[in-house]
Scaffold this motif. Structure first.
Motif, PDB file in Angstrom:
ATOM      1  N   THR A   1      11.959  -3.718  -8.883  1.00 58.26           N
ATOM      2  CA  THR A   1      11.596  -3.151  -7.594  1.00 58.26           C
ATOM      3  C   THR A   1      12.584  -3.653  -6.553  1.00 58.26           C
ATOM      4  O   THR A   1      13.282  -4.643  -6.773  1.00 58.26           O
TER       5      THR A   1
ATOM      6  N   SER B   1       1.073   1.002 -12.315  1.00 57.80           N
ATOM      7  CA  SER B   1       1.475   1.751 -11.138  1.00 57.80           C
ATOM      8  C   SER B   1       2.997   1.836 -10.996  1.00 57.80           C
ATOM      9  O   SER B   1       3.479   2.517 -10.118  1.00 57.80           O
ATOM     10  N   TYR B   2       3.727   1.122 -11.837  1.00 57.05           N
ATOM     11  CA  TYR B   2       5.184   1.203 -11.785  1.00 57.05           C
ATOM     12  C   TYR B   2       5.626   2.548 -12.359  1.00 57.05           C
ATOM     13  O   TYR B   2       5.188   2.940 -13.452  1.00 57.05           O
TER      14      TYR B   2
ATOM     15  N   ASP C   1      18.072  -7.578  -4.723  1.00 61.12           N
ATOM     16  CA  ASP C   1      17.665  -6.625  -5.755  1.00 61.12           C
ATOM     17  C   ASP C   1      18.681  -5.503  -5.906  1.00 61.12           C
ATOM     18  O   ASP C   1      18.904  -5.003  -7.008  1.00 61.12           O
TER      19      ASP C   1
ATOM     20  N   PRO D   1      10.883   1.747  -6.665  1.00 60.34           N
ATOM     21  CA  PRO D   1       9.852   1.490  -5.655  1.00 60.34           C
ATOM     22  C   PRO D   1      10.250   0.321  -4.751  1.00 60.34           C
ATOM     23  O   PRO D   1      10.829  -0.661  -5.194  1.00 60.34           O
ATOM     24  N   LYS D   2       9.948   0.496  -3.468  1.00 61.98           N
ATOM     25  CA  LYS D   2      10.249  -0.545  -2.483  1.00 61.98           C
ATOM     26  C   LYS D   2       8.985  -1.350  -2.218  1.00 61.98           C
ATOM     27  O   LYS D   2       7.929  -0.796  -2.003  1.00 61.98           O
ATOM     28  N   VAL D   3       9.127  -2.663  -2.237  1.00 62.72           N
ATOM     29  CA  VAL D   3       8.006  -3.557  -2.001  1.00 62.72           C
ATOM     30  C   VAL D   3       8.338  -4.394  -0.780  1.00 62.72           C
ATOM     31  O   VAL D   3       9.434  -4.950  -0.680  1.00 62.72           O
ATOM     32  N   GLN D   4       7.393  -4.477   0.140  1.00 64.98           N
ATOM     33  CA  GLN D   4       7.618  -5.280   1.333  1.00 64.98           C
ATOM     34  C   GLN D   4       7.507  -6.759   0.960  1.00 64.98           C
ATOM     35  O   GLN D   4       6.532  -7.185   0.360  1.00 64.98           O
TER      36      GLN D   4
ATOM     37  N   GLN E   1       6.704 -10.480   1.504  1.00 68.17           N
ATOM     38  CA  GLN E   1       5.759 -11.172   2.376  1.00 68.17           C
ATOM     39  C   GLN E   1       6.386 -12.475   2.841  1.00 68.17           C
ATOM     40  O   GLN E   1       6.820 -13.297   2.050  1.00 68.17           O
TER      41      GLN E   1
ATOM     42  N   LYS F   1      13.000  -5.418  -3.181  1.00 71.05           N
ATOM     43  CA  LYS F   1      12.355  -6.245  -2.170  1.00 71.05           C
ATOM     44  C   LYS F   1      13.338  -6.701  -1.114  1.00 71.05           C
ATOM     45  O   LYS F   1      12.980  -6.894   0.034  1.00 71.05           O
TER      46      LYS F   1
ATOM     47  N   SER G   1      -2.053  -2.812 -11.760  1.00 76.00           N
ATOM     48  CA  SER G   1      -0.831  -3.003 -10.990  1.00 76.00           C
ATOM     49  C   SER G   1       0.408  -2.767 -11.854  1.00 76.00           C
ATOM     50  O   SER G   1       1.424  -2.299 -11.373  1.00 76.00           O
TER      51      SER G   1
ATOM     52  N   LYS H   1      10.973  -3.481 -14.964  1.00 73.99           N
ATOM     53  CA  LYS H   1      10.125  -3.090 -13.837  1.00 73.99           C
ATOM     54  C   LYS H   1      10.721  -3.582 -12.516  1.00 73.99           C
ATOM     55  O   LYS H   1      10.058  -4.215 -11.692  1.00 73.99           O
TER      56      LYS H   1
END
Length: 159
Positions: A80, A12-13, A86, A149-152, A154, A82, A9, A78
């Motif tokens: 991202t 993957s950045y 951010d 990178p965009k992270v959903q 939760q 969210k 994980s 790192k």
């Protein structure tokens, strides 16, 4: 097994994409933003296009160092995307690096090279530092929208 999942994980950045993207495009986007401010100053479209292109070139050259530092800082953290916070964090990173760079460049030009640009040095220092900070922050936020990178997020509240 847990360590392998963590390494996968973390790897993957897109560190190279973020670092190189900010380094190569940060100053040019800041220059384009500065060039767009001349829309209200010129009435000839050819002159306006020339000014915007020259602003992009000068922005890429003059903004290279702060955009490299910002790109490395964001890639090492790192970062991202969210939520809206951010984008504020990315803006503040770009603002801080660019304003410190503007501050140092202004002080060096005034005291080391003895370029007496204006009589009111404090006002000039504040305007250059704030202007470069805003350009760096806006540029960093635009690149964050494009590159990071965009992270959903939760939402476990209703589950």
């Amino acid at each position: 097994m847990k360590n392998l999942e963590n390494e996968a994980s973390e790897s993957s950045y897109p560190t190279n994409l973020v670092g190189w993207g900010y380094s190569l495009m940060g100053g040019a986007i800041g220059g384009a933003i500065a060039g767009v401010f001349f829309i209200f100053d010129t009435q000839n479209i050819e002159v306006l296009i020339f000014i915007i292109i020259m602003s992009i070139i000068f922005g890429a050259v003059l903004g290279l160092i702060p955009s490299i530092i910002t790109g490395v800082w964001i890639a090492n953290n790192k970062t991202t995307i969210k939520s809206i916070e951010d984008y504020c964090k990315v803006f503040l990173m770009g603002f801080l690096v660019s304003s410190v760079y503007g501050l140092l460049a202004t002080i060096v030009s005034q005291y080391v090279f003895d370029w007496r640009i204006t009589n009111n040095f404090n006002q000039y220092l504040l305007s250059i530092t704030g202007g470069m900070g805003l350009l760096g922050g806006l540029s960093s936020m635009i690149l964050g929208k494009i590159i990071l990178p965009k992270v959903q997020a939760q939402n476990n509240l209703f589950k």
